[in-house]
Design an enzyme around this catalytic site. Structure first.
Site, short mmCIF file in Angstrom:
data_model
loop_
_atom_site.label_atom_id
_atom_site.label_comp_id
_atom_site.label_asym_id
_atom_site.label_seq_id
_atom_site.Cartn_x
_atom_site.Cartn_y
_atom_site.Cartn_z
N ASP A 26 -1.97 -1.82 -0.34
CA ASP A 26 -3.45 -1.46 0.70
C ASP A 26 -4.20 -0.52 -0.81
OD1 ASP A 26 -0.34 0.65 -0.08
OD2 ASP A 26 -1.47 2.15 0.84
N HIS A 27 -3.67 -1.45 -1.86
CA HIS A 27 -3.79 -0.83 -3.37
C HIS A 27 -5.40 -0.89 -3.59
CE1 HIS A 27 0.15 -1.48 -3.49
NE2 HIS A 27 0.54 -0.92 -4.81
N GLY A 28 -5.79 -1.63 -2.67
CA GLY A 28 -7.48 -1.65 -3.12
C GLY A 28 -8.37 -0.51 -2.64
N VAL A 29 -8.62 0.29 -2.03
CA VAL A 29 -9.31 1.36 -1.57
C VAL A 29 -8.57 2.51 -2.45
CG1 VAL A 29 -9.62 3.28 -0.07
CG2 VAL A 29 -9.13 0.78 0.66
N TYR A 146 5.30 12.62 0.09
CA TYR A 146 5.56 12.55 -1.63
C TYR A 146 5.16 14.07 -1.74
CZ TYR A 146 4.68 7.70 -2.45
OH TYR A 146 4.82 6.54 -2.29
N GLY A 147 6.24 14.54 -2.55
CA GLY A 147 5.27 15.66 -2.62
C GLY A 147 4.93 16.30 -4.30
N LYS A 177 9.09 6.99 3.61
CA LYS A 177 9.19 6.36 2.97
C LYS A 177 9.20 7.55 1.45
CE LYS A 177 6.09 3.99 -0.75
NZ LYS A 177 5.03 2.23 -0.29
N GLY A 202 7.88 2.78 -4.44
CA GLY A 202 8.22 1.85 -6.77
C GLY A 202 7.82 2.54 -7.46
N GLY A 230 5.44 -2.31 -4.20
CA GLY A 230 3.78 -3.26 -4.44
C GLY A 230 4.24 -3.65 -5.04
N ARG A 231 3.24 -2.56 -6.15
CA ARG A 231 2.71 -3.98 -7.82
C ARG A 231 3.58 -4.12 -8.59
NH1 ARG A 231 -0.85 0.58 -9.76
NH2 ARG A 231 -0.45 1.64 -7.82
#
Length: 269
Positions: A26-29, A146-147, A177, A202, A230-231
């Site tokens: 989903d990184h493209g956005v 995430y924090g 996650k 990751g 992902g990456r």
């Protein structure tokens, strides 16, 4: 648990181990068409052939990654977004609905929540709303917790990570996650505080494959139920081989040395 939700969870988790390998795309956005996310069918083929359990992507990208053949793989539709071009990149907003995901054939949905951000209340409201809607349809929800905010000095602090994980659980997520806290003992405490599966993120591209392998191995040893990375996977030199090594760690009880030997030779011990 509803039978529909159970069936869908089994499409993104290994039934025998109760663990999963999810590859987010989903990184493209957020950052644009980075390496590894240009030819989506090729990328999905690689991770599916390697043994990943699911891929995760935004609703518009699903059509680009649909192959019509090859090894089957679970699908998670991501429903929140922001961009690195914004002055408020940590403020995620809803960009899709549970109904969108169902129409696209998704097995589950996901949202990204940044606790501590100035827009935290909006993201928490979105998570609570979406988990309610998803429950009606029997759709599992993965919450990426995430924090990140002015009051948070270290996003990997075990207390911060545990708080993030617990917030996701309490607002109805079926899987959470979170970042790995850096050691087995502290991550075990994160896992113990949750009554749903916890998978690790990751993060930024890692310096070495061994660093990734060690983290995945240790997180499973601590009770984690797999990974959502992902990456560090789709930008690897050989994503198929890397996913196969990670499958050994997550589903086949491989040790770090076994995984590294496989990465070096392509041969299983």
């Amino acid at each position: 648990m509803q039978i529909g939700k159970s069936i869908r969870l089994e499409r993104i988790f290994n039934r025998q181990t109760g663990r999963t390998i999810i590859v987010p795309m989903d990184h493209g956005v957020t950052v644009g068409p980075i390496d590894g996310l240009v030819d989506m069918r090729e990328t999905v083929n690689h991770v599916a052939a390697g043994g990943a359990n699911a891929v995760l992507m935004q609703k518009g990208l699903i059509r680009c990654g649909h192959r019509g053949g090859g090894k089957d793989i679970g699908l998670i539709c991501h429903l929140s977004a922001s961009t690195s071009l914004s002055p408020f990149p940590n403020a995620k907003c809803l960009v899709g609905t549970v109904e969108d995901a169902i129409c696209l054939g998704a097995d589950a949905i996901s949202l990204h929540i940044n606790l501590g951000d100035e827009s935290e209340r909006d993201m928490l409201r979105d998570l609570g709303y979406v988990t309610t809607q998803a429950s009606r349809y029997g759709i599992p929800v993965l919450a990426m917790m995430y924090g990140r905010g002015p009051k948070i000095e270290n996003s990997f602090d075990p207390a911060v990570v545990a708080h993030c994980a617990r917030a996701g659980v309490e607002l109805g997520a079926d899987v959470v996650k979170v970042p790995y806290t850096g050691d087995i003992e502290s991550f075990a405490r994160v896992v113990e505080s949750c009554c749903v599966p916890v998978v690790i993120a990751g993060g930024e591209k890692m310096e070495s494959t061994r660093e990734l392998v060690q983290m995945v191995h240790d997180s499973v040893l601590a009770g984690g139920r797999g990974l959502s990375i992902g990456r560090n996977i789709f930008q690897a030199d050989d994503p198929l081989r890397l996913v196969r090594a990670l499958r050994g760690l997550v589903h086949e009880e491989w040790e770090v040395a076994q995984a590294m030997e496989y990465m070096a030779t392509g041969e299983e011990a």
